[in-house]
Enzyme design. Sequence first.
Site, PDB file in Angstrom:
ATOM      1  N   SER A 142       0.995  -1.161  -0.037  1.00 20.89           N
ATOM      2  CA  SER A 142       0.134  -0.030   0.067  1.00 20.89           C
ATOM      3  C   SER A 142       0.842   1.167   0.052  1.00 20.89           C
ATOM      4  O   SER A 142       1.829   1.047   0.398  1.00 20.89           O
ATOM      5  CB  SER A 142      -0.782   0.088   1.193  1.00 20.89           C
ATOM      6  OG  SER A 142      -1.383   1.273   1.404  1.00 20.89           O
ATOM      7  N   TYR A 155      -2.715   0.243  10.496  1.00 23.38           N
ATOM      8  CA  TYR A 155      -2.567  -0.237   8.942  1.00 23.38           C
ATOM      9  C   TYR A 155      -1.387   0.178   8.564  1.00 23.38           C
ATOM     10  O   TYR A 155      -0.744  -0.740   7.848  1.00 23.38           O
ATOM     11  CB  TYR A 155      -3.796   0.395   8.207  1.00 23.38           C
ATOM     12  CG  TYR A 155      -3.857  -0.205   6.988  1.00 23.38           C
ATOM     13  CD1 TYR A 155      -3.946  -1.367   6.406  1.00 23.38           C
ATOM     14  CD2 TYR A 155      -3.581   0.966   5.875  1.00 23.38           C
ATOM     15  CE1 TYR A 155      -4.214  -1.661   5.036  1.00 23.38           C
ATOM     16  CE2 TYR A 155      -3.661   0.545   4.636  1.00 23.38           C
ATOM     17  CZ  TYR A 155      -3.778  -0.867   4.273  1.00 23.38           C
ATOM     18  OH  TYR A 155      -3.872  -1.031   2.899  1.00 23.38           O
TER      19      TYR A 155
HETATM   20  C1  8X3 Z   1      -4.835   1.559   0.849  1.00 25.52           C
HETATM   21  C2  8X3 Z   1      -4.468   2.861   0.676  1.00 25.52           C
HETATM   22  O1  8X3 Z   1      -4.805   5.309   1.461  1.00 25.52           O
HETATM   23  O2  8X3 Z   1      -6.398   3.790   2.453  1.00 25.52           O
HETATM   24  O3  8X3 Z   1      -4.021   0.559   1.167  1.00 25.52           O
HETATM   25  O4  8X3 Z   1      -3.730   3.881   3.184  1.00 25.52           O
HETATM   26  S1  8X3 Z   1      -4.917   4.024   2.062  1.00 25.52           S
END
Ligand code: 8X3
Length: 257
Positions: A142, A155
Amino acid sequence: MRTTDTGPTRTAVITGASSGIGAAVARALARDSFEVVLTARRTDRLEAVAKEISAGGGSARVFPLDVTDRKAVLAFAAQLPSCDVLVNNAGGAYGTEYVENADPDDWRSMYEVNVVGALQMTQALLPSLRASGDGVVVAISSTASFTCYEGGGGYSAAKHGAHVLAETLRLEVCGEPLRVIEIAPGMVHTEEFSLNRYRGDLNKADAVYAGVPDPLVADDVADVVTWAVTRPPHVNIDLMVVRPRAQAAQHKVHRTS
Ligand code: 8X3
């Protein structure tokens, strides 16, 4: 091993293939004559994707699997006759709380699926990938692998981990017939990613993409994955960052409304 006019059929295993980017990658690789093995937890969704691929003339098998379950991953690998490509796509974001209020269990879950799951799949399939003579490991990371943003700590930490896994593996297998490719998508509008992040709140999930002209869709990422995987064996696409034109950086998103 089946053969086609252009050579032996190559097998690609895709994790998280029941929806979104994983399902799109499975469809795209099947169109490119790969035999695809779809894995994810939801059997009914996997079967629907596989049926669609078969109806289009592709070859697809399903294997219900939770990549965080080490025993299940090893059992999956043991029954797989061969593997040329592994796409570590299973992942996700849970919650948007700031560090101060985040639930450590959410952080653990994100690390488990985005990092440990990819690690376990890679470990289990490396012998087959090596035996392929041109094994490819694809990490779907990502843009959050390289930057941080408010409410995205857990995340982003996990996706930084996914990036480190790919970078380390590439160093460790240098000299072997193995490629390690990392694709780092930015804003991709899929049916579930933001919905999971906002714990099922559709309004909040939709607001992420509101007014953004043409966010990426899963097929855009699948297109890039297919291109990278199908380069000649001596060409390793180390890392590709792919964003919509409207997103110049994590915090720089053009919106028309
Ligand atoms: C997803 C991109 O911008 O939500 O992996 O982190 S973001």
